[in-house]
Motif scaffolding. Structure first.
Motif, PDB file in Angstrom:
ATOM      1  N   LYS A  10      70.973   9.021  19.591  1.00 18.36           N
ATOM      2  CA  LYS A  10      72.227   9.373  20.275  1.00 18.36           C
ATOM      3  C   LYS A  10      73.434   8.937  19.456  1.00 18.36           C
ATOM      4  CE  LYS A  10      70.234   9.518  24.845  1.00 18.36           C
ATOM      5  NZ  LYS A  10      70.055   8.848  26.129  1.00 18.36           N
ATOM      6  N   GLN A  13      73.878  11.512  16.938  1.00 21.02           N
ATOM      7  CA  GLN A  13      74.486  12.683  17.589  1.00 21.02           C
ATOM      8  C   GLN A  13      75.998  12.505  17.699  1.00 21.02           C
ATOM      9  OE1 GLN A  13      73.524  13.222  21.721  1.00 21.02           O
ATOM     10  NE2 GLN A  13      74.252  15.333  21.738  1.00 21.02           N
ATOM     11  N   ARG A  14      76.444  11.315  18.073  1.00 20.09           N
ATOM     12  CA  ARG A  14      77.888  11.068  18.182  1.00 20.09           C
ATOM     13  C   ARG A  14      78.575  11.190  16.818  1.00 20.09           C
ATOM     14  NH1 ARG A  14      75.916   7.616  22.264  1.00 20.09           N
ATOM     15  NH2 ARG A  14      75.622   5.830  20.886  1.00 20.09           N
ATOM     16  N   LYS A  21      73.222  19.224  19.154  1.00 16.92           N
ATOM     17  CA  LYS A  21      73.603  19.667  20.494  1.00 16.92           C
ATOM     18  C   LYS A  21      73.215  18.650  21.562  1.00 16.92           C
ATOM     19  CE  LYS A  21      73.068  23.631  23.567  1.00 16.92           C
ATOM     20  NZ  LYS A  21      72.480  24.979  23.703  1.00 16.92           N
ATOM     21  N   GLU A  22      71.974  18.122  21.482  1.00 20.95           N
ATOM     22  CA  GLU A  22      71.490  17.247  22.551  1.00 20.95           C
ATOM     23  C   GLU A  22      70.338  16.385  22.049  1.00 20.95           C
ATOM     24  OE1 GLU A  22      69.807  17.751  27.109  1.00 20.95           O
ATOM     25  OE2 GLU A  22      69.599  19.429  25.728  1.00 20.95           O
ATOM     26  N   ARG A  24      67.194  14.331  23.908  1.00 21.70           N
ATOM     27  CA  ARG A  24      66.563  14.181  25.219  1.00 21.70           C
ATOM     28  C   ARG A  24      65.128  13.697  25.054  1.00 21.70           C
ATOM     29  NH1 ARG A  24      67.228  19.845  24.371  1.00 21.70           N
ATOM     30  NH2 ARG A  24      65.250  20.870  23.932  1.00 21.70           N
ATOM     31  N   MET A  32      65.540  16.322  19.544  1.00 27.35           N
ATOM     32  CA  MET A  32      66.943  16.426  19.146  1.00 27.35           C
ATOM     33  C   MET A  32      67.225  17.903  18.887  1.00 27.35           C
ATOM     34  SD  MET A  32      68.800  14.802  15.780  1.00 27.35           S
ATOM     35  CE  MET A  32      69.186  13.189  16.427  1.00 27.35           C
ATOM     36  N   GLU A  33      67.993  18.518  19.783  1.00 22.40           N
ATOM     37  CA  GLU A  33      68.301  19.934  19.631  1.00 22.40           C
ATOM     38  C   GLU A  33      69.506  20.114  18.718  1.00 22.40           C
ATOM     39  OE1 GLU A  33      69.112  23.971  22.248  1.00 22.40           O
ATOM     40  OE2 GLU A  33      68.753  22.084  23.282  1.00 22.40           O
ATOM     41  N   TYR A  35      72.244  22.806  16.531  1.00 20.32           N
ATOM     42  CA  TYR A  35      72.920  24.093  16.656  1.00 20.32           C
ATOM     43  C   TYR A  35      72.373  25.097  15.642  1.00 20.32           C
ATOM     44  CZ  TYR A  35      76.336  22.079  19.823  1.00 20.32           C
ATOM     45  OH  TYR A  35      76.941  21.479  20.898  1.00 20.32           O
TER      46      TYR A  35
END
Length: 92
Positions: A10, A13-14, A21-22, A24, A32-33, A35
């Motif tokens: 995460k 991701q930031r 994208k996400e 989860r 880890m999704e 784009y």
């Protein structure tokens, strides 16, 4: 270890919100999704000695063994951050 992995992903991701994208998952099963397609990320990680895989073209899947060590999680996070940084530099 699951918390360390999830929070580390995460944080990445930031740092790369235009790429990721996400994040989860539960415990050590994390996705880890992206784009964009994930195959180049998988390839770059493999070149660096870290094995991950990609499902559905855009979801990086992390499924380490339950015996994963702190050093191994940190190596994954460091490698992944570097791959995303290099990818971002190439796009500029």
């Amino acid at each position: 270890m699951g918390l360390r992995l999830g929070e580390g992903l995460k944080e990445i991701q930031r740092s790369f919100p235009d790429v990721i994208k996400e994040v989860r998952g539960v415990g050590l099963m994390v996705g880890m999704e992206l784009y964009e397609e994930g195959a180049p990320v998988v390839h770059e990680c493999m070149t660096a000695g870290v094995l991950i895989n990609c499902t559905m073209d855009r979801v990086l899947r992390f499924l380490p063994p339950l015996t994963v060590t702190d050093e191994e999680v940190l190596l994954l996070l460091k490698t992944l951050r570097e791959v995303f940084r290099q990818t971002a530099l190439r796009k500029q």
